[in-house]
Design an enzyme around this catalytic site. Structure first.
Site, PDB file in Angstrom:
ATOM      1  N   GLU A 172       0.720  -1.287   0.177  1.00  6.63           N
ATOM      2  CA  GLU A 172       0.007   0.195  -0.123  1.00  6.63           C
ATOM      3  C   GLU A 172       0.973   1.341  -0.150  1.00  6.63           C
ATOM      4  O   GLU A 172       0.734   2.100   0.949  1.00  6.63           O
ATOM      5  CB  GLU A 172      -0.956   0.050   1.286  1.00  6.63           C
ATOM      6  CG  GLU A 172      -1.874  -1.281   1.083  1.00  6.63           C
ATOM      7  CD  GLU A 172      -3.207  -1.171   2.107  1.00  6.63           C
ATOM      8  OE1 GLU A 172      -3.001  -0.213   3.116  1.00  6.63           O
ATOM      9  OE2 GLU A 172      -4.066  -1.973   1.739  1.00  6.63           O
ATOM     10  N   GLU A 291      -5.115  -8.512  -0.607  1.00 11.97           N
ATOM     11  CA  GLU A 291      -6.095  -8.084   0.750  1.00 11.97           C
ATOM     12  C   GLU A 291      -7.752  -7.780   0.244  1.00 11.97           C
ATOM     13  O   GLU A 291      -7.908  -6.829  -0.418  1.00 11.97           O
ATOM     14  CB  GLU A 291      -5.695  -6.839   1.331  1.00 11.97           C
ATOM     15  CG  GLU A 291      -4.275  -7.171   1.980  1.00 11.97           C
ATOM     16  CD  GLU A 291      -3.728  -5.985   2.937  1.00 11.97           C
ATOM     17  OE1 GLU A 291      -4.755  -5.240   3.680  1.00 11.97           O
ATOM     18  OE2 GLU A 291      -2.521  -5.670   2.972  1.00 11.97           O
TER      19      GLU A 291
HETATM   20  O1  AHR Z   1      -5.264  -6.372   6.846  1.00 11.42           O
HETATM   21  C1  AHR Z   1      -5.052  -5.098   7.745  1.00 11.42           C
HETATM   22  C2  AHR Z   1      -4.101  -3.967   7.131  1.00 11.42           C
HETATM   23  O2  AHR Z   1      -4.982  -3.370   5.941  1.00 11.42           O
HETATM   24  C3  AHR Z   1      -3.010  -4.035   6.423  1.00 11.42           C
HETATM   25  O3  AHR Z   1      -1.959  -3.971   7.018  1.00 11.42           O
HETATM   26  C4  AHR Z   1      -2.715  -3.095   5.399  1.00 11.42           C
HETATM   27  O4  AHR Z   1      -2.042  -3.427   4.162  1.00 11.42           O
HETATM   28  C5  AHR Z   1      -4.344  -2.765   4.945  1.00 11.42           C
HETATM   29  O5  AHR Z   1      -4.425  -1.488   5.043  1.00 11.42           O
END
Ligand code: AHR
Length: 496
Positions: A172, A291
């Site tokens: 990110e 994610e």
């Molecule tokens: O999964 C939790 C968090 O969400 C992770 O660390 C991050 O990459 C995202 O914002």
């Protein structure tokens, strides 16, 4: 309500990559310490890993696990996590304002992955560090022997290389919250050179370039086009991240969130292909949705957690029945894009926005979302087929056309099985007519459903009330199948 769905073997979306059913373990909250690792737990093995957790992970059939972050990785020194455990430093984790003891590191996590039958998807730190630390980590993990870092690995007890194939180029990096946040131009250049160096160490690896942290980021689109333009020839996948929630308590709109995921994926595919065309490249960039999940129940609680604890309870969402339905819709959406989404990681796996929870002094247990994920990960193997569906639609505050039926078919030629995953988004029973033009259906092996629960009901330790049950509500005659899908239900129809 009536619905008709026809399935044909010629309507191929694509071969499903097993890595579509990946997950994620980050060094944060109780995911590692108190989650997979708890040496004083009665089920702990000689390495300190909880075997009750391992069993639930194995049943999920997760083939790939992203590690060690997430936001955590952007401040992580991987060298802290190898070598004698007693000598490893305790560090401030600035991402989650916690303390990291490094009791679990690369070797311990690799051993755990081996036990649960998963590969590591390793993320490198492009926040506080860069190319040098990344290429050293590839050498440490993947180079056979005879160099500084490979010999360190051997001295630390691992003779054979870990042979990690999939690597994330940071996490990110578009997010202002990220330690070492970068502009698209800064990140694109760094990612390109880092990927180049990592592949010079091991040309067999595949690397994932960071896309946007979510589709609502103000830089969404511009970010993708810039970083792809810069790093296209060095990378293999572009990442997507997205979490969903029912913040407004609007069930119909919440169930339609997968339409958003669908549009997000299509948009990012278009951007990859635009850069391909611009560059006259022969190479196709596929997607890693590394994610995805539901995340909103714990947000308020997490504001109250005191900083600088080891493994504080963070992001411990307790999922209810409606979350399981939404998760089913999201899984179906990933399958609908399995021609281009080759990797996906349910974020996360244990305790932190997770299908598996642990009690410190008790057992590990399954949340509601565990079941649709497990069923799709175990049965959704082979070729995804695009069905033709005729069904009514509805509109919500955010989505104009939402079909009451969300569904996909998967053909497993090896097992000679056709599996249908389906969510009835409606509040009335649906009579689903399934037509199989060029596929011969001899029998229904299993029809399982999750339905009839109070929409906000949750599972708890010792009370996993929400789970799939078998249904007999179908009629099968001369290659025609009619199934009754209960109101607000998740369904798996397995045929051969
Ligand atoms: O999964 C939790 C968090 O969400 C992770 O660390 C991050 O990459 C995202 O914002």
């Amino acid at each position: 309500m009536e619905a008709v769905m026809s399935v044909s073997r010629v309507q191929k979306i694509g071969e499903i990559d097993r890595r579509l059913y990946g997950s994620f373990i980050e060094h944060m909250g109780r995911a590692v310490y108190g989650g997979i690792y708890q040496p004083d737990h009665p089920t702990a093995n000689d390495k300190g890993f909880r075997q009750d957790v391992m069993e639930l992970v194995k049943d999920l059939s997760v083939p790939l696990i992203r590690y060690p972050g997430g936001n955590f990785v952007s401040g992580f020194n991987w060298e802290d996590s190898v070598g004698p455990i007693a000598e490893r430093p305790k560090r401030l984790d600035l991402a989650w304002r916690s303390l990291e003891t490094n009791q679990v590191g690369v070797h311990e996590f690799a051993a755990w992955c081996q036990e649960v039958g998963a590969e590591i998807n390793m993320a490198v730190n492009l926040g506080t560090r860069g190319l040098d630390a990344a290429r050293n980590l590839v050498e440490y993990c993947n180079y056979p022997s005879g160099t500084y870092w490979s010999e360190q690995r051997i001295a630390n007890g691992q003779t054979e290389p870990f042979a990690i194939k999939t690597w994330c180029l940071g996490n990110e990096m578009d997010g202002p919250w990220q330690i070492g946040h970068k502009t698209a131009a800064e990140y694109g250049r760094l990612a390109e050179e880092t990927a180049k160096a990592m592949k010079l160490v091991d040309e067999s690896i595949e690397v994932v370039l960071c896309g946007s942290s979510n589709s609502q980021m103000p830089t969404f689109g511009e970010w993708e086009l810039t970083v792809l333009d810069q790093a296209y020839e060095q990378i293999d996948y572009l990442s997507l991240h997205q979490y969903y929630g029912n913040q407004t308590n609007d069930l119909k709109n919440y169930l339609a969130r997968s339409v958003d995921m669908d549009q997000f994926i299509s948009g990012v595919v278009a951007m990859c292909d635009a850069i391909k065309a611009k560059k006259h490249s022969k190479k196709q960039i596929n997607l890693s949705f590394d994610e995805w999940n539901i995340w909103y129940h714990s947000t308020e609680h997490d504001q109250t957690v005191k900083p600088w604890q080891v493994a504080p309870p963070l992001l411990e969402d307790h999922y209810n029945f409606e979350d399981a339905l939404v998760l089913g819709c999201l899984l179906i959406t990933l399958l609908k894009h399995s021609d281009r989404v080759k990797i996906a990681c349910l974020a996360q796996l244990v305790n932190v926005i997770a299908p598996i929870m642990t009690e410190e002094d008790g057992e590990a247990w399954r949340q509601t979302i565990y079941y649709p994920f497990m069923q799709v990960a175990t049965l959704g193997q082979g070729i995804a087929l695009r069905p033709e569906i005729t069904v009514d639609t509805y509109a919500t505050s955010e989505f104009d056309t939402v079909p009451y039926l969300e569904s996909i078919a998967v053909l497993n030629e090896e097992k000679n099985e056709l599996v249908i995953f389906a969510v009835n988004r409606g509040e009335e029973e649906m009579s689903l007519d399934l037509q199989f033009s060029d596929l011969k259906i001899e029998e229904v092996i299993e029809f399982s459903e999750m339905s009839g629960y109070e929409i906000k009901a949750v599972n708890q330790a010792g009370n996993e009330q929400i789970k799939p049950v078998s249904s007999k509500a179908y009629e099968h005659k001369e290659n025609q199948l009619n199934c009754k899908l209960k109101p607000l239900s998740w369904n798996v129809i397995r045929t051969s």
